[in-house]
Design a protein around this motif. Structure first.
Motif, short mmCIF file in Angstrom:
data_model
loop_
_atom_site.label_atom_id
_atom_site.label_comp_id
_atom_site.label_asym_id
_atom_site.label_seq_id
_atom_site.Cartn_x
_atom_site.Cartn_y
_atom_site.Cartn_z
N LEU A 97 29.98 53.71 79.96
CA LEU A 97 29.82 55.15 80.08
C LEU A 97 31.08 55.75 80.68
O LEU A 97 31.62 55.22 81.65
N SER A 138 27.03 60.99 82.46
CA SER A 138 28.30 60.71 81.79
C SER A 138 29.03 62.00 81.43
O SER A 138 28.54 63.10 81.71
N SER A 156 32.82 58.54 82.83
CA SER A 156 32.47 59.54 83.84
C SER A 156 32.98 60.92 83.42
O SER A 156 33.96 61.03 82.68
#
Length: 318
Positions: free
Chosen positions: A6, A308, A8
């Motif tokens: 994922l 995310s 950020s």
């Protein structure tokens, strides 16, 4: 399960989302802390570069449980004891009312006051004593003795019989001895030890663990319960897989995340073993960004994002 990483959120995107949210909820405070006297207030004048002093990348684990609180399980039993022992026991009464288990402090099975019953001692028949043949008079009720009698001028000595009621049994021939079974209390007392009448409640509950030091875990957990589709994370159905792939999924790792994973997985396993609890969702792993900020007026505050770069939500103590 293939490794999924994922990404950020961009820090500027997190900061912008916080600004827009704060403008709606705390506009006056925003103007006070960031405005310039004599100038028209504008969000454009609040920049992440000037406000954010430090940033940490952390993580969060989320899952949901359904907890069924049913009446307490426990073996019903009867206790039997003397009066002097009963007064040392603590009894409970519920008067037909149910109890919230979360507020209850004590055992799941307790002595119930209304169940106390008197049971006569079988050994003494409920008298508190037992009658036995008096040992002094041997059951006759009399003490047989002799007295000296001097007869006539010659004072001839003669012993004459003399009897009188036995002072130890009051002339009854029977002595009362304290009952060795009931201790003289005549009765025993029986009472029931019964399960606490807990309310039967089925409730969904969010469970959140965060490696960031935040006071918002409860609030974030409650929001995720409603907005789980609006926040992107990675689903794990097996705690072992989560432990092995957390670092690869996040793209970063630290000692706080390691500790958080250990606690989250441990509690997940405890819930899985609990008969009253059902885990209703997979475990979600979320990236967390923690921003340490300062306003123009020198006020410190923090901004958190969870999710995310595609889907995330923000929190702040501003």
């Amino acid at each position: 399960m293939p490794d999924v990483t994922l990404k950020s959120p961009n820090l500027d995107d997190v900061f912008e989302k916080w600004k827009q949210k704060t403008l709606r909820t705390s506009k006056k405070k925003l103007e006070k802390e960031f405005g310039t006297k004599g100038a028209v207030f504008s969000l454009d004048n609040i920049s992440a570069a000037e406000t954010v002093k430090e940033t940490e990348k952390e993580a969060a684990i989320y899952f949901e449980i359904k907890k069924t609180v049913a009446p307490a399980k426990g073996k019903e039993q009867k206790e039997r004891m003397r009066a002097d022992k009963v007064e040392k026991e603590t009894f409970f009464t519920f008067k037909g009312k149910s109890v919230n288990k979360d507020n209850w402090k004590g055992d799941d099975v307790v002595p119930i006051y209304e169940t106390i019953e008197t049971v006569p001692c079988t050994k003494c028949g409920g008298k508190g004593y037992q009658e036995e043949k008096c040992k002094t008079c041997k059951g006759s009720g009399k003490i047989e003795d002799q007295i000296l009698v001097l007869e006539g001028e010659e004072q001839k000595k003669e012993k004459k019989p003399f009897s009188y009621p036995c002072p130890y049994c009051y002339g009854s021939g029977k002595a009362k001895e304290q009952c060795s079974e009931c201790g003289g209390f005549k009765n025993f007392y029986e009472y029931e030890v019964l399960p606490v009448p807990y309310k039967t409640v089925v409730e969904g509950k969010p469970v959140l663990f965060s490696s960031a030091k935040t006071k918002y875990e409860k609030e974030i957990g409650e929001d995720l319960q409603k907005l789980i589709e609006e926040v992107q994370g990675i689903k794990f159905t097996d705690p072992k897989t989560l432990d092995k792939k957390a670092e690869a999924s996040l793209g970063y790792y630290n000692k706080n995340i390691k500790k958080m994973l250990k606690n989250a997985i441990g509690e997940y396993k405890d819930y899985d073993k609990d008969d009253d609890t059902k885990i209703t969702t997979p475990m979600y792993l979320f990236p967390v960004i923690q921003m340490f900020c300062e306003t123009k007026r020198g006020k410190s505050f923090e901004i958190y994002s969870i999710g995310s770069d595609q889907k995330f939500i923000t929190y702040s103590n501003f």
